[in-house]
Every structure is written in structure tokens, then in C-alpha cells.
Design an enzyme around this catalytic site. Sequence first.
Site, PDB file in Angstrom:
ATOM      1  N   VAL A  10     118.274 115.711  65.419  1.00  0.00           N
ATOM      2  CA  VAL A  10     119.277 114.874  66.316  1.00  0.00           C
ATOM      3  C   VAL A  10     120.495 113.883  66.331  1.00  0.00           C
ATOM      4  O   VAL A  10     119.340 113.052  65.100  1.00  0.00           O
ATOM      5  CB  VAL A  10     118.145 115.278  67.762  1.00  0.00           C
ATOM      6  CG1 VAL A  10     117.233 113.835  67.190  1.00  0.00           C
ATOM      7  CG2 VAL A  10     119.649 114.673  69.090  1.00  0.00           C
ATOM      8  N   SER A  11     121.108 113.547  65.868  1.00  0.00           N
ATOM      9  CA  SER A  11     121.907 112.203  65.996  1.00  0.00           C
ATOM     10  C   SER A  11     121.403 111.961  66.639  1.00  0.00           C
ATOM     11  O   SER A  11     121.684 112.062  68.117  1.00  0.00           O
ATOM     12  CB  SER A  11     122.882 112.663  65.555  1.00  0.00           C
ATOM     13  OG  SER A  11     123.835 113.336  66.225  1.00  0.00           O
ATOM     14  N   THR A  12     122.004 110.128  66.645  1.00  0.00           N
ATOM     15  CA  THR A  12     122.240 109.261  67.579  1.00  0.00           C
ATOM     16  C   THR A  12     123.027 109.416  68.783  1.00  0.00           C
ATOM     17  O   THR A  12     123.270 109.640  70.033  1.00  0.00           O
ATOM     18  CB  THR A  12     122.677 108.404  67.209  1.00  0.00           C
ATOM     19  OG1 THR A  12     121.785 107.621  66.419  1.00  0.00           O
ATOM     20  CG2 THR A  12     122.395 106.664  67.848  1.00  0.00           C
TER      21      THR A  12
END
Length: 489
Positions: A10-12
Site C-alpha cells: 500500500v502506498s501513502t
Amino acid sequence: MKTAYLYVRVSTDEQKRKGYSLPEQEDRLLKYCDYNNIEVKGIFREDFSAKNFNRPEWKKLIATARNRSKEDKNILFIKWDRFSRNIEYAYEMIGMLRKYKTTPMAIDQPIDFSVPESTVMLAVYLSVPEAENSRRALNTANGLRRAKQMGRYPNKAPVGYINLTTMDGKKIIAPKQPEAGIIRWLFHQLAKNIHRVEAVRRMAEDKGLICSRSYFSKLIRNPAYCGLIPVRLSSGEQYMVKGIHDSLISETLFYEVQRIITTKRKTSSKREELKAMFFLTGFLTCPLCNRKLCGSFSTGSTKKHPYYHCRGRCKTRIKAPLLNESYQQELQRLMLSEKAVNIFNCVLEDWNTNTQKAEYLQERQQVVRKLQEQELTLSQARKLFIAAVLKLDDYSELKREYRVNSKCLKKELNDINEKLKNIDKQRQQGDRPIVNILQGFSSMDTTDKKHLVNLIPPLWVDYKTGDMSLDLNTALSKILLTKKHRSRR
């Protein structure tokens, strides 16, 4: 039984989106493995962007696959955008995994690599995330460009400014003390073209500006300090927009500094050192052949010794500190006449005191007005919060911004009050500092010293004892007197 490694990422910007959290992905993958009788060998959790494969957890996963390259295994993830958002890097990584007998698989977008036509669907699955990334980057760039065209500075505030948010949610930058004052000072120093850029950086560092060499080079070229914001078009052209933030320096000063720092300086550090030590060069003549004396350092056993010397056959050589000290002592004997002191007092009273004080008073009024606006904003926000119009999170954010803004404004107000106190002290001191106007010669810059020596050159010099007299022209002799003459009157 088949085996697999689970990869969740998951990215920010995806953390708050439903279905993209790490626990949700992991739970779905575990249920998939349990339903299909797949043994889970390990779980790798990543909080990183997928623009490339330079990710810590992915590197660990690749190392594990390489160490077990003799056995067939799978890497499972939810969708192909969890694997990569760059189609070129993705195909390269798939080929590398094939060498390690490892097959990447997306449970929501299954691909059968044994069927040749499946590569078409793989290309679609991989190209869509890359297109989304490109569109997001383009939208971000367009948004930043529109903000700049409106005169706003949308990026992180440069040194000397602080990022703030207005009541309507717009991002702005405001001067931050004491860094803003130091930056204003260093631009004025660079405009004098006396010191090298690195020397000015070190002096600014001594004043409290912490800045690396590379960042300092960018800092002195940033037009935001003079109130301008560069806007780059898609064609590559660039133009300037007047910013809505307060500038620290004028445009004239900024472009003068750019002219100086982009022009190749002819003076080196060695020449600057020579000029600083031998400021009497060009004003001393050889007592034997009447040639002009020059200055240089003679290397001794432990250190270098400065000398004024003749380049002729007479080989005349005199210690530079002896003559420099004698010249400074003669200057310190000079003082302003009573009539000149009265004129200087009138000039300083009119300009240096009253004008400066008026400017500081005006600045103080502006700061006080800004503080009052901050108090009014917080008061209105408090009423809206009590009336349940404003949410707790929004009210807390406003209070935080109020504290930051108020702290900066109060610091600026204290600095202005300190300057006003110094002006009042100068008034109380009377004319005593003005009388001995040449006492600060030793602390002057090299250029100012040379200019003063040109106005008051040595007239007669005893090269054995170092004694000398000064040549006062007709104009200077009317306003400057020696102390012994002053006492006789």
C-alpha cells in the site's frame, strides 16, 4: 501441495482508501490460499510506491526466491497494480522471477502463462496502473501550475518562510524570523561583490542560517525571495508571476545578485587575502628608487611574513604590519571639527533616526494588525465550534495554525521593539561616537579601506620607525582635525 509467498503493498495515498489497507489485502490472500489448499511460506508487507522495484520488502522477497530457485513457487497479490505500476519494469521483473522458478499471480486478475493469448490481458492489466500514475502526475502538475499562476507558492516553503493555511483552505507562505532577516542580509552582502559566495554562506551560518553548500546555491537563485514565482509551461518556456506572499528583498537587488554570481569572478581567495593585508599598496614609494611598493608574503620556517617591497634592484623590504598599524594610529588621531559634528548630527537625526524609526513603527503597526486578525479568526472559529457548525478536527487545526502564526508574529514584534530601543539608546549617547568617526577602520571591508586610503593617503613615511603623516586635501582639512589641535582650541 502448492506453495506461495504473499505480497501486500500500500502506498501513502492509498492507505485511507477502502480495500487497500494491508490487513484487508492479507486477509483476502489468506482466505484464497486456504480455499485453494496453498501453503503460505511467508508474508511480505510493504508501505511503498510501485513506480519501481526499489522496495525493501520486495528485495527480501526476491532474495528468498533466489535462495530457493530449485523449487516451483508462486508470489500472490491482490491485483497487478500491487506488483508494479511501470510496464517496462514489470516485464523485466517477470523474466527474472521465471529464472528462479517463481510465478507472480494476481488473484483478482488471474493470468494463465501457459496460454500465449494471455500476454495480451497481462499487457492490459499492467498498462492501466501506469496510465493512472501518468494521469495523476499530470493532474498534479497542472494543479501546481494553476496555483503558481494565481501567485501562490504550492511547494514546501523555502528557508526564511513558513507554510500556512488560510481560513478558506488556501496554502500560503509567510516570512519566518530570524531566518528571513539573515537571508535579507546575505543578499545585501552578495550585492556588494566583496566576498566570495562560500564566504557569505559561512558568515550567514555564523548568524544562525543552517544550510548546505548545494542548497545555498539554490537559495540565492530562488526568485521567491523577491516576490516572484516561476511558472513553466508544457512547451518548456518559463515566465514569472508576481506572488501574493511578502517578499524579503527587492527585484532590483535579486537580479543584481544574479548578475554577480553568474559572472566569473576574476579575484581568487589568494588575491583577496593580499588585498586585505596590503591595503597601502599603490600609495607607498621606495625611499631609494621612488618606485611604487607592492606587497607579498615571505615564507618562513613556521609561518608566512607579510612585507611591502620594491621590485627594483634596490631590494627594499618593510614589514607590512608595522606600516599598517602606523597608518591606523594616524587615522585614529583624526576627529571631526565642531561644525562638522553639528552637521552630521542634523543629518543623522533627520535620516538615520527619524526615518528608520518611522519605518519600524509602521512595521510594528502591520504586525500588531496581523496579530489582531489572528485573534479575531480564532474567536470566530470558537463561536462556530460552540454552535456545532465547526467540527472538532477543523477547530483543532485552526488552533494549531493560530499558535504557529502568533508565535512567528510575536517574535517579529519583539525584534522590531528591540530595534526601536536601540534607536533611543543612540539618541541618548549624543555626538561622542560621531566625533571619532575613523575609529572603526580595522573592522572595515577591504574595498572600504582602499577607498579611505585613496581619500587620505600617506604623505611622509619613515620606513625605519614606521612613523608617517597623512595627506588631507583642502576639503577634508576643513572638517577633520587631529586630537592635539582640537585640545588646543
